[in-house]
Design a protein around this motif. Structure first.
Motif, short mmCIF file in Angstrom:
data_model
loop_
_atom_site.label_atom_id
_atom_site.label_comp_id
_atom_site.label_asym_id
_atom_site.label_seq_id
_atom_site.Cartn_x
_atom_site.Cartn_y
_atom_site.Cartn_z
N PHE A 26 33.60 41.50 31.16
CA PHE A 26 34.07 41.68 32.53
C PHE A 26 35.43 42.36 32.54
CE2 PHE A 26 30.79 38.65 33.28
CZ PHE A 26 30.45 38.72 34.62
N ARG A 27 35.67 43.09 33.61
CA ARG A 27 37.01 43.61 33.91
C ARG A 27 37.48 42.92 35.19
NH1 ARG A 27 36.22 50.06 33.94
NH2 ARG A 27 34.68 49.45 35.51
N ILE A 28 38.75 42.52 35.21
CA ILE A 28 39.26 41.74 36.33
C ILE A 28 40.49 42.39 36.92
CG2 ILE A 28 40.24 39.52 37.04
CD1 ILE A 28 38.59 38.15 34.93
N GLY A 29 40.53 42.47 38.25
CA GLY A 29 41.70 42.94 38.98
C GLY A 29 42.16 41.88 39.96
N ILE A 30 43.47 41.72 40.12
CA ILE A 30 44.02 40.69 41.01
C ILE A 30 45.08 41.33 41.90
CG2 ILE A 30 45.15 38.44 41.17
CD1 ILE A 30 44.22 37.83 38.35
N ASN A 31 45.01 41.01 43.18
CA ASN A 31 45.98 41.55 44.13
C ASN A 31 46.38 40.47 45.14
OD1 ASN A 31 47.49 43.60 45.63
ND2 ASN A 31 45.87 43.42 47.18
N GLY A 65 39.65 42.65 29.91
CA GLY A 65 41.06 42.66 30.29
C GLY A 65 41.29 42.31 31.74
N VAL A 66 42.58 42.19 32.08
CA VAL A 66 43.00 41.84 33.43
C VAL A 66 44.13 42.76 33.85
CG1 VAL A 66 43.91 40.03 34.94
CG2 VAL A 66 42.41 39.41 33.03
N VAL A 67 44.04 43.33 35.04
CA VAL A 67 45.10 44.17 35.60
C VAL A 67 45.51 43.58 36.94
CG1 VAL A 67 45.68 46.43 36.59
CG2 VAL A 67 44.44 46.29 34.43
N ILE A 68 46.82 43.48 37.18
CA ILE A 68 47.33 42.90 38.41
C ILE A 68 48.22 43.90 39.13
CG2 ILE A 68 47.25 40.57 37.43
CD1 ILE A 68 50.27 40.73 37.01
N SER A 69 48.37 43.71 40.43
CA SER A 69 49.24 44.57 41.23
C SER A 69 50.69 44.13 41.07
CB SER A 69 48.84 44.49 42.70
OG SER A 69 49.03 43.17 43.21
N SER A 70 51.59 44.97 41.52
CA SER A 70 53.02 44.64 41.41
C SER A 70 53.37 43.42 42.26
CB SER A 70 53.87 45.84 41.84
OG SER A 70 53.55 46.25 43.16
N SER A 71 52.65 43.23 43.37
CA SER A 71 52.92 42.05 44.21
C SER A 71 52.58 40.76 43.47
CB SER A 71 52.13 42.14 45.52
OG SER A 71 50.73 42.23 45.27
N VAL A 72 51.55 40.80 42.65
CA VAL A 72 51.19 39.64 41.82
C VAL A 72 52.21 39.46 40.70
CG1 VAL A 72 49.45 38.66 40.28
CG2 VAL A 72 48.75 39.82 42.38
N TYR A 73 52.56 40.58 40.06
CA TYR A 73 53.53 40.53 38.96
C TYR A 73 54.85 39.90 39.40
CZ TYR A 73 56.92 42.19 35.52
OH TYR A 73 57.94 42.27 34.60
N ASP A 74 55.32 40.26 40.58
CA ASP A 74 56.59 39.72 41.07
C ASP A 74 56.55 38.20 41.18
OD1 ASP A 74 57.59 42.27 41.28
OD2 ASP A 74 57.13 42.49 43.41
N GLN A 75 55.38 37.64 41.40
CA GLN A 75 55.26 36.20 41.60
C GLN A 75 55.04 35.42 40.30
OE1 GLN A 75 55.66 34.65 44.58
NE2 GLN A 75 56.14 36.66 45.44
N VAL A 76 54.49 36.08 39.27
CA VAL A 76 54.05 35.31 38.09
C VAL A 76 54.74 35.70 36.79
CG1 VAL A 76 51.77 35.04 39.15
CG2 VAL A 76 52.14 36.89 37.50
N ASP A 83 52.10 44.56 30.43
CA ASP A 83 52.34 45.97 30.12
C ASP A 83 52.30 46.76 31.42
OD1 ASP A 83 52.25 45.16 27.52
OD2 ASP A 83 50.18 45.81 27.20
N CYS A 84 53.40 47.42 31.75
CA CYS A 84 53.44 48.21 32.97
C CYS A 84 52.61 49.48 32.80
CB CYS A 84 54.89 48.56 33.33
SG CYS A 84 55.03 49.50 34.88
N LEU A 85 51.67 49.69 33.68
CA LEU A 85 50.81 50.88 33.63
C LEU A 85 51.36 52.01 34.49
CD1 LEU A 85 47.29 49.19 33.88
CD2 LEU A 85 48.56 49.85 31.83
N GLY A 86 52.47 51.74 35.19
CA GLY A 86 53.02 52.75 36.07
C GLY A 86 52.18 52.91 37.33
N GLN A 87 52.35 54.02 37.99
CA GLN A 87 51.58 54.29 39.20
C GLN A 87 50.33 55.09 38.85
OE1 GLN A 87 53.94 56.04 42.34
NE2 GLN A 87 54.70 54.05 42.98
N ARG A 88 49.20 54.45 38.98
CA ARG A 88 47.93 55.10 38.69
C ARG A 88 47.21 55.47 40.00
NH1 ARG A 88 45.96 53.96 33.50
NH2 ARG A 88 47.74 53.78 32.08
N PRO A 89 46.59 56.64 40.04
CA PRO A 89 45.83 57.00 41.25
C PRO A 89 44.62 56.11 41.41
CG PRO A 89 45.45 58.59 39.48
CD PRO A 89 46.55 57.69 39.00
#
Length: 278
Positions: free
Chosen positions: A101-106, A136-147, A156-162
């Motif tokens: 599975f691939r997981i995204g959290i926002n 793997g798991v990828v989270i938004s910056s709003s999630v990162y700020d909280q956790v 690992d910061c992925l920067g701004q991806r389209p």
């Protein structure tokens, strides 16, 4: 003020987790029955973990799972445990093509319609999972700020991806398993792109470079001090000439320096010998 009606759209801030099977169509083409059985087993495990972390399964579209959590920290912890659980089950029952599975959290604002949720808050979580690696798991910056300072995982910061139909936003990848780091750490080698990692020196290369440097330093230490200084300055001038890309000119100053040092050593030797004899 217009009266409130039941048709008014309800909104709330929530943490959305989107999990999706990587290469699901390919797995179904290879083995429909086995793939469906595995998906059911993993969904049962996901539902159990979501409930454990006080979350709620919102929907299961095809091979995807949408869940929401009141706590951002609980959502990320749940995602980590989901990947660990699936990895453990896959290790116990090895398959030619394991399901991952691939997981995204926002964390975002969503529209509520009964038990379903809609809006950019959900869409962003779905797009983030597309950036994640299988398992793997990828989270938004709003999630990162909280956790980022509350969990013992690396980011690992992925920067701004389209993102499809969504404005680019900064996202972070969780480092799991053997890559787990202290809270908030961002390993340089892990955060680099594949091309950057290919260009970056490996640890073995750095060790070899350090060893070569030590050998050169020891060799210079054994030479007379004037000669060692002259060789060091000469090497510095040669490097400057090579990196500037101009016409070669280093041979003139280098020749003058070396000639002067050799001449001084030759002329100074008899004087030194006479002092020794006296």
């Amino acid at each position: 003020m217009p009266p409130m009606t039941d048709d008014k759209v309800k909104r709330r801030l929530t943490t959305v987790l989107c999990a999706d099977v990587y290469g699901y169509s390919r797995l179904m083409e290879a083995d429909e029955t086995g793939t469906l059985e595995t998906l059911r087993r993993y969904r049962t495990a996901i539902a159990r973990l979501v409930e454990r972390h006080d979350g709620r399964i919102v929907n299961t579209w095809g091979d995807a799972v949408i869940a929401e959590f009141a706590s951002v920290v609980e959502a990320v912890q749940c995602a980590v445990e989901i990947q660990q659980e699936i990895s453990s089950q896959a290790a116990d029952a090895p398959q030619a093509s394991p399901m991952r599975f691939r997981i995204g959290i926002n964390l975002g604002d969503v529209m509520v319609d009964g038990s379903d949720i809609y809006g950019d808050g959900v869409n962003i979580a779905s797009r983030l999972q597309e950036l994640a690696e299988p398992g793997g798991v990828v989270i938004s910056s709003s999630v990162y700020d909280q956790v980022h300072n509350k969990l013992s995982v690396g980011f690992d910061c992925l920067g701004q991806r389209p993102l499809k139909n969504i404005a680019p936003l900064t996202s972070y990848r969780l480092t799991l398993g053997s890559q787990t780091a202290v809270p908030g750490s961002v390993p340089i080698e892990a955060s680099a792109t594949p091309s950057e990692r290919a260009r970056a020196p490996r640890m073995d290369d750095r060790r070899e470079l350090s060893s070569a440097t030590n050998v050169v330093s020891d060799w210079l230490a054994k030479l007379p001090r004037p000669l060692a200084a002259a060789l060091t300055v000469s090497a510095f001038l040669i490097l400057i000439n090579l990196f500037t890309g101009n016409k070669i000119w280093f041979h003139w100053p280098v020749a003058a320096i070396l000639f002067g040092v050799v001449l001084r050593m030759v002329l100074g030797q008899p004087e030194s010998d006479n002092k020794t004899e006296r």
